[in-house]
Design a protein around this motif. Structure first.
Motif: not given
Length: 302
Positions: A207-219, A234-244, A185-188
């Motif tokens: 930027i990663a030149q990859r398609p957004l996976p439409r079938q992935a679940s999201q939080l 452990g509920h998914g992978i998040a795109l978050v601030s490395l500083a925080l 799951p993608l965490i937003r």
């Protein structure tokens, strides 16, 4: 006896005489004459119709009524003294207030409070966490942490560091490559001010030149701090601030399995342009800049 008619001066004289066992000693403490103390206590006895002291040639001792009254007054005056002393100490301590976003306050400022207290034991920080902009012209806030590109009219600003974002996850998920994004799951989290340059998943996939996976679940969360906690759990992978999440990465609670790492906005230290910064405010500003530099978060060129 009603509260408004309590003879406070007489009660104070009685408490001192009872505690010291002497009218003379009580007079010295209260900076009055022994005669004045004697008159105060006699007036109290007349008003209460009680004999409070057995008077002897060289000393006085409490009667049964006096022995019951004394500890009540002693404890009360002790409480008055302790409270007034504490309030006076609070008034004399220097306090500096900082306004910042909820996530920055919880994940960046709070973990550094022990260091601040060690360096400035005579100073208190008041942290005001809010994702709403605080108007420094109409509040008592001394320093604000602004997150964006600016400019900030009416404020004196200094860049602290430029934020950087990357995918992170709990190592138990076994995420090792971008291919795993299709099964995890993608965490937003919601940006309070949506802008094209915000470091969102859409921007990352571009930027990663990859398609957004439409079938992935999201939080989805309303706050970045909650998104970080969900990733730690452990509920998914998040795109978050490395500083925080520096502490979580260092402790191994989160891992950054792959890139790219993308730039976010810049954290700015801001103060009101028309309000001279006191020595205490300047010391806090210097501490904030030092903390940013110590973690390798020096400002990137804009």
């Amino acid at each position: 006896m009603q509260r408004r008619s309590l003879p406070l001066s007489a009660l104070r004289a009685f408490e001192a005489a009872a505690r010291l066992g002497s009218f003379k000693a009580a007079a010295q403490e209260l900076a009055v004459t022994p005669t004045a103390v004697s008159h105060q206590i006699r007036a109290l006895e007349a008003q209460t119709e009680l004999v409070l002291f057995d008077r002897q040639v060289r000393k006085v001792s409490l009667t049964e009524a006096g022995a019951q009254l004394y500890p009540v007054l002693r404890d009360g005056f002790d409480a008055f003294e302790a409270t007034l002393t504490r309030l006076a100490q609070q008034r004399t301590r220097t306090q500096v207030s900082i306004s910042a976003t909820n996530a920055f306050t919880v994940k960046w400022l709070v973990p550094r409070m022990a260091d601040f207290r060690r360096l400035h034991p005579d100073m208190d920080l008041q942290l005001q966490a809010s994702d709403d902009l605080v108007d420094l012209r109409s509040t008592a806030v001394d320093i604000a942490i602004r997150y964006g590109r600016g400019p900030y009219p009416g404020l004196v600003t200094q860049p602290l560091f430029t934020d950087r974002f990357a995918p992170v996850a709990n190592p138990r998920l076994g995420v090792t490559s971008p291919k795993d994004l299709a099964r995890v799951p993608l965490i937003r989290f919601d940006w309070k001010r949506p802008k094209p340059e915000n470091p969102t998943w859409e921007r990352w996939f571009t930027i990663a030149q990859r398609p957004l996976p439409r079938q992935a679940s999201q939080l989805r969360f309303s706050d970045e701090g909650h998104a970080i906690q969900a990733a730690v759990a452990g509920h998914g992978i998040a795109l978050v601030s490395l500083a925080l999440i520096a502490d979580e990465l260092e402790a191994g609670h989160l891992v950054q399995p792959f890139g790219p790492v993308i730039d976010g906005h810049t954290y700015h230290l801001a103060m009101h342009a028309g309000r001279p910064a006191s020595a205490a405010v300047q010391a806090v500003a210097k501490w904030l800049r030092t903390q940013a530099a110590q973690r390798g978060l020096e400002t990137h060129a804009q």
